[in-house]
Design an enzyme around this catalytic site. Structure first.
Site, PDB file in Angstrom:
ATOM      1  N   ASP A  30       3.376  14.238   1.311  1.00 25.45           N
ATOM      2  CA  ASP A  30       2.433  13.570   1.282  1.00 25.45           C
ATOM      3  C   ASP A  30       1.272  13.990   1.073  1.00 25.45           C
ATOM      4  OD1 ASP A  30       4.433  11.210   1.370  1.00 25.45           O
ATOM      5  OD2 ASP A  30       3.806  11.552   4.009  1.00 25.45           O
ATOM      6  N   LYS A  82      11.698   3.948  -1.991  1.00 20.75           N
ATOM      7  CA  LYS A  82      11.897   2.523  -1.240  1.00 20.75           C
ATOM      8  C   LYS A  82      12.273   0.916  -1.918  1.00 20.75           C
ATOM      9  CE  LYS A  82       9.568   3.091   3.149  1.00 20.75           C
ATOM     10  NZ  LYS A  82       8.699   5.186   2.865  1.00 20.75           N
ATOM     11  N   THR A  89      17.077  -4.780 -12.003  1.00 18.25           N
ATOM     12  CA  THR A  89      15.722  -4.014 -11.986  1.00 18.25           C
ATOM     13  C   THR A  89      16.563  -2.555 -10.889  1.00 18.25           C
ATOM     14  OG1 THR A  89      14.280  -5.518 -11.956  1.00 18.25           O
ATOM     15  CG2 THR A  89      13.697  -3.365 -11.176  1.00 18.25           C
TER      16      THR A  89
HETATM   17  O1  C5P Z   1       3.990  12.429   8.068  1.00 18.00           O
HETATM   18  P1  C5P Z   1       4.863  11.313   9.032  1.00 18.00           P
HETATM   19  O2  C5P Z   1       6.564  12.808   9.848  1.00 18.00           O
HETATM   20  O3  C5P Z   1       4.693  10.167   9.456  1.00 18.00           O
HETATM   21  O4  C5P Z   1       5.750  11.363   8.043  1.00 18.00           O
HETATM   22  C1  C5P Z   1       6.537  10.329   7.701  1.00 18.00           C
HETATM   23  C2  C5P Z   1       7.723  10.033   6.515  1.00 18.00           C
HETATM   24  O5  C5P Z   1       8.739   8.763   6.500  1.00 18.00           O
HETATM   25  C3  C5P Z   1       6.591   9.512   5.332  1.00 18.00           C
HETATM   26  O6  C5P Z   1       6.158   9.907   4.052  1.00 18.00           O
HETATM   27  C4  C5P Z   1       6.925   8.036   5.219  1.00 18.00           C
HETATM   28  O7  C5P Z   1       6.594   7.313   4.245  1.00 18.00           O
HETATM   29  C5  C5P Z   1       8.606   7.780   5.677  1.00 18.00           C
HETATM   30  N1  C5P Z   1       9.103   6.862   6.032  1.00 18.00           N
HETATM   31  C6  C5P Z   1       8.721   6.457   7.002  1.00 18.00           C
HETATM   32  N2  C5P Z   1       9.169   4.926   7.261  1.00 18.00           N
HETATM   33  C7  C5P Z   1      10.803   4.630   7.311  1.00 18.00           C
HETATM   34  C8  C5P Z   1      11.151   5.560   5.611  1.00 18.00           C
HETATM   35  C9  C5P Z   1       9.853   6.740   4.963  1.00 18.00           C
HETATM   36  O8  C5P Z   1       7.639   6.875   7.379  1.00 18.00           O
HETATM   37  N3  C5P Z   1      10.788   2.976   7.067  1.00 18.00           N
END
Ligand code: C5P
Length: 258
Positions: A30, A82, A89
């Site tokens: 990220d 996501k 689409t």
């Molecule tokens: O920094 P952190 O460990 O919170 O990052 C979690 C990652 O997982 C982020 O990139 C977030 O967009 C992704 N994510 C999430 N929950 C979901 C799907 C994806 O936190 N349900």
């Protein structure tokens, strides 16, 4: 490299093999720039199994460029786009994602069964996962958005995803104990964000667990971002953080009874 041999090389990259504990870590990249992502990939490649690119990097740099950078360094990619849209689409987006040679990509289960089926039809040899209820949601959010408790909604989404032919789920580790009991979900991958070692801040994540507990509960792979990419000073570098998490995964695997 010719286009044909590039495609063949991509083909070989798709399957995520879990051989060692580190292979269960999906590091979330990220960041805003290709350079920052590149530095993280080069640093972390020996300590994680896969790299996740999400909305931040996809929007600021562009998926094809980032995917190619990670593949060129021998890494595997989880494209966390996501997707949530109408079936036509979604199907076209799935074909594009699979065409990039990513190991995994995802779609919101709230797109519905028809939408997920359109994705499955075009997933090629990538694995496709259904996003259930975001790990940043508390119970009040689940009620407001879905009109149901998070656990009930996750089970319903999981059944829809299985029925649609999806390969697995993105869910909170807190839902694993109940999901693992559902016979019809056998063979599913359970990929869990919301993972926080005891030494890391929760930030915006709400339905969380430690890496060891998530593995004991039955997580297939753990999505971990900030605890690795921005570890607290007391832990040290991203490599130090990743090593600690690998040790926690090893502990979790010893306590697992699946
Ligand atoms: O920094 P952190 O460990 O919170 O990052 C979690 C990652 O997982 C982020 O990139 C977030 O967009 C992704 N994510 C999430 N929950 C979901 C799907 C994806 O936190 N349900």
């Amino acid at each position: 490299m010719s286009e044909k041999s590039y495609k063949q090389k991509q083909e070989r990259k798709r399957i995520v093999k879990i051989v060692e504990p580190k292979d269960r870590i999906i590091a979330a990249l990220d960041v805003h720039t290709l350079l920052e992502a590149e530095q993280l990939v080069e640093t972390l490649a020996p300590y994680v199994g896969c790299f996740k690119i999400g909305l931040q990097l996809i929007t600021s740099v562009g998926a094809p460029q980032i995917v190619r950078m990670i593949h060129d360094r021998g890494g595997q990619v989880f494209l966390d786009g996501k997707f949530n849209d109408i079936p036509n689409t979604l199907g076209e987006a799935a074909a594009a994602a699979s065409g990039l040679g990513v190991a995994m990509f995802n779609v919101h289960a709230s797109s519905g069964i028809e939408g997920m089926q359109a994705v499955v039809k075009n997933k090629g040899s990538s694995e496709v996962l259904a996003v259930t209820v975001l790990t940043s949601f508390e119970e009040n959010n689940a009620h407001l958005v879905f009109g149901a408790p998070s656990k009930a909604k996750v089970i319903q989404f999981a059944r829809d995803a299985k029925l649609s032919g999806m390969d697995g789920l993105i869910c909170s580790p807190q839902e694993l104990s109940i999901l693992r009991k559902q016979k019809e979900l056998e063979g599913f991958s359970f990929v869990t964000p919301g993972v926080r070692p005891s030494w890391a801040e929760a930030g915006d994540q709400k339905r969380i667990m430690t890496p060891a507990d998530a593995i004991i509960a039955g997580a297939t792979m753990l999505v971990i971002g900030r605890p690795i990419t921005k570890p607290p000073q007391s832990i040290g570098t991203p490599i130090d953080a990743a090593k600690r998490i690998i040790a926690e995964i090893e502990t979790g695997l010893q306590g697992r009874n699946l």
